[in-house]
Design an enzyme around this catalytic site. Sequence first.
Site, mmCIF file in Angstrom:
data_model
loop_
_atom_site.group_PDB
_atom_site.id
_atom_site.type_symbol
_atom_site.label_atom_id
_atom_site.label_comp_id
_atom_site.label_asym_id
_atom_site.label_seq_id
_atom_site.Cartn_x
_atom_site.Cartn_y
_atom_site.Cartn_z
ATOM 1 N N LYS A 194 46.750 28.049 46.828
ATOM 2 C CA LYS A 194 48.079 27.603 46.689
ATOM 3 C C LYS A 194 48.925 29.372 46.809
ATOM 4 C CE LYS A 194 51.338 27.958 43.184
ATOM 5 N NZ LYS A 194 52.208 28.495 43.622
ATOM 6 N N GLU A 267 42.115 36.748 38.137
ATOM 7 C CA GLU A 267 43.117 38.721 37.932
ATOM 8 C C GLU A 267 44.093 38.439 37.191
ATOM 9 O OE1 GLU A 267 44.448 41.829 39.332
ATOM 10 O OE2 GLU A 267 45.080 40.613 40.843
ATOM 11 N N CYS A 301 50.290 44.813 39.720
ATOM 12 C CA CYS A 301 49.566 45.011 38.568
ATOM 13 C C CYS A 301 48.363 45.847 38.141
ATOM 14 C CB CYS A 301 48.486 43.210 39.227
ATOM 15 S SG CYS A 301 47.248 43.654 40.010
ATOM 16 N N GLU A 398 54.221 44.097 30.744
ATOM 17 C CA GLU A 398 54.009 43.756 31.737
ATOM 18 C C GLU A 398 55.664 43.717 31.872
ATOM 19 O OE1 GLU A 398 51.887 42.064 34.026
ATOM 20 O OE2 GLU A 398 50.554 43.161 35.340
HETATM 21 P P1 NDP Z 1 52.724 33.431 37.257
HETATM 22 O O1 NDP Z 1 51.323 33.804 36.978
HETATM 23 O O2 NDP Z 1 53.564 32.550 36.666
HETATM 24 O O3 NDP Z 1 52.451 33.252 39.279
HETATM 25 C C1 NDP Z 1 51.318 33.473 39.299
HETATM 26 C C2 NDP Z 1 50.251 31.800 40.806
HETATM 27 O O4 NDP Z 1 49.842 30.579 39.409
HETATM 28 C C3 NDP Z 1 51.576 31.631 41.721
HETATM 29 O O5 NDP Z 1 51.105 30.856 42.132
HETATM 30 C C4 NDP Z 1 52.223 30.415 40.224
HETATM 31 O O6 NDP Z 1 53.294 28.907 41.196
HETATM 32 C C5 NDP Z 1 50.952 30.127 40.025
HETATM 33 N N1 NDP Z 1 51.553 29.045 38.382
HETATM 34 C C6 NDP Z 1 51.688 29.297 37.398
HETATM 35 N N2 NDP Z 1 51.537 28.223 36.927
HETATM 36 C C7 NDP Z 1 50.654 27.705 36.413
HETATM 37 C C8 NDP Z 1 49.537 26.855 36.157
HETATM 38 N N3 NDP Z 1 49.867 26.417 35.457
HETATM 39 N N4 NDP Z 1 48.487 26.401 36.976
HETATM 40 C C9 NDP Z 1 47.779 26.845 37.469
HETATM 41 N N5 NDP Z 1 48.786 27.937 38.530
HETATM 42 C C10 NDP Z 1 50.125 28.725 38.253
HETATM 43 O O7 NDP Z 1 53.294 34.527 37.709
HETATM 44 P P2 NDP Z 1 54.943 34.733 37.718
HETATM 45 O O8 NDP Z 1 55.558 34.155 38.866
HETATM 46 O O9 NDP Z 1 55.932 33.341 36.627
HETATM 47 O O10 NDP Z 1 54.829 36.139 37.096
HETATM 48 C C11 NDP Z 1 55.076 35.944 35.848
HETATM 49 C C12 NDP Z 1 55.047 37.656 35.776
HETATM 50 O O11 NDP Z 1 53.248 37.772 35.478
HETATM 51 C C13 NDP Z 1 55.873 38.615 36.176
HETATM 52 O O12 NDP Z 1 56.762 38.928 35.505
HETATM 53 C C14 NDP Z 1 54.476 39.978 35.983
HETATM 54 O O13 NDP Z 1 54.371 40.429 34.637
HETATM 55 C C15 NDP Z 1 53.607 38.523 36.228
HETATM 56 N N6 NDP Z 1 52.522 38.557 37.380
HETATM 57 C C16 NDP Z 1 51.109 39.663 37.044
HETATM 58 C C17 NDP Z 1 50.453 39.391 38.643
HETATM 59 C C18 NDP Z 1 48.995 39.836 38.722
HETATM 60 O O14 NDP Z 1 49.053 40.226 39.411
HETATM 61 N N7 NDP Z 1 48.441 40.127 37.573
HETATM 62 C C19 NDP Z 1 51.039 39.183 39.440
HETATM 63 C C20 NDP Z 1 52.473 37.649 39.107
HETATM 64 C C21 NDP Z 1 52.821 38.191 38.096
HETATM 65 P P3 NDP Z 1 55.116 29.906 41.264
HETATM 66 O O15 NDP Z 1 54.480 30.644 42.106
HETATM 67 O O16 NDP Z 1 54.977 28.747 41.746
HETATM 68 O O17 NDP Z 1 55.168 30.049 39.851
#
Ligand code: NDP
Length: 488
Positions: A194, A267, A301, A398
């Site tokens: 996904k 991660e 990240c 973050e």
């Molecule tokens: P999320 O953790 O929500 O998103 C990461 C992935 O998980 C997306 O594909 C998301 O879908 C999906 N997801 C969301 N909720 C669920 C759930 N309950 N169960 C399974 N999968 C889920 O990150 P965000 O995009 O909301 O970003 C929020 C914050 O997270 C950022 O501001 C940043 O600080 C951090 N972040 C960190 C990352 C890293 O690489 N360490 C990467 C991205 C964000 P969908 O996109 O539809 O929400």
Amino acid sequence: MTDLEKRGDRSPVPAGWTYAPAPESTEIVSLQERYGLYVGGEWLEGSKHYTTLSPRDEAPLAEVAQASEADVQNAVAVARDAFGPWAALAPSERAKYLFRIARILAERSREFAVLESLNGGKPIKESRDVDLPLAAAHFFYYAGWADKLEYAFPNRSPQPLGVAGQIIPWNFPLLMLAWKIAPALAAGNTVVLKPAETTPLTALLFCDVLRQAELPPGVVNIVTGDGRTGAALVEADVDKVAFTGSTEVGKAIQRRLAGSGKKLTLELGGKAANIVFDDCALDQAVEGIVNGIYFNQGHVCCAGSRLFVQESIYEPVVEKLKKRMATLRVGDPLDKNTDVGAINSRAQLERIVELVEAGKAEGAEIYQPPCRLPEQGYWFAPTVFTNVAQSYRIAQEEIFGPVLSVLTFRTPEEAIEKANNTPYGLSAGIWTEKGSRILWMADRLRAGVVWANTFNRFDPTSPFGGYKESGFGREGGLHGLEPYLSFS
Ligand code: NDP
């Protein structure tokens, strides 16, 4: 598009001298109006759709399916049917498919790079020179391991796990796909992936690469949608979940899977310390600081978001940094001169603004170089905070945006103490000319990756992953195969 304003002697740009626009053409990308779900090598109609935008101007790009629970379960069932024949295939045959995918990605890299910048907002020079070469390199690298698993894990009889459910974020859409899919397939698993809600398009274009490579149907399935689709994939009948994203969602997934027997790798976020000693090559370090935090708008990240400067060189470092920041070009991601592109989404922009306001309210001093941001789309100027205390939110949380917090230290011991004072532990950087100090520091930093005299360097042969709330499990290298295998 941004032109640096020429304000008196603060601007490093000679009077009357500007860049000509260097737009990358988007003609190479042809988008469908509407995308379905890629399951069993075919496109299935979704029942609901949403619009994916370009963050540079909020222009709609395409309609994308929102996969339901039933859609996800169907994709997992299809992946399970495909697992037996795929795992039974001679490993050297599996390798051939991975090599083909790698070659096609390399051949179509310009098309993918343009689409990545269009849908995600990152500068084209980064999609073109970092994301695409690295994505192809991951497939090349793991193709090489596919028929050597017995040698990689001698006397341990490595076996594939079955179906892997993979959930990826929006900051490196195609690269995270490659990090997840390449080792899973090399180990003999099948996959349901996904992509993030805001950046599904390169994953959908990747389905065409799978078709071109004649990968057997069902081995890779792509289901698009928001967090609900991700949650459904965690619940579905998968043998392993691999997740990259926020710590909050990672923790929820871990709680959900506890006791289920499903394997899990996480991660998650980071708040990396980039530590600059007074004996370092200063200009080189300033380049590393800039690359560490402003690369990909800070949507990284492992971004070096906490800068620790040895007190004796605090002034020259901050001065050089501000001067360098004033030369960064913020603007159209598809302009080849752009250094800092668009923020990925309105929601992320709001989160950055909230944390920056908190930094100001707590008493930190803000600097942003003079730059004119485009009126439409999502933008945030490169930002640095000085006068930051360890307890401030901007030093703890973050931000995931182009915002740097500068702190100071006097001794290596103090640098270690401060650098490790975070719930995260993904990466760190050290700038010094002393090799012995690098080793001493690296030994004590609680971070999965430690860079010395460089930052944000990635290579498929090198494992990547975190300590503490930055997650567990490794991606990349030999270590990245292990989470996709069982051993007897
Ligand atoms: P999320 O953790 O929500 O998103 C990461 C992935 O998980 C997306 O594909 C998301 O879908 C999906 N997801 C969301 N909720 C669920 C759930 N309950 N169960 C399974 N999968 C889920 O990150 P965000 O995009 O909301 O970003 C929020 C914050 O997270 C950022 O501001 C940043 O600080 C951090 N972040 C960190 C990352 C890293 O690489 N360490 C990467 C991205 C964000 P969908 O996109 O539809 O929400």
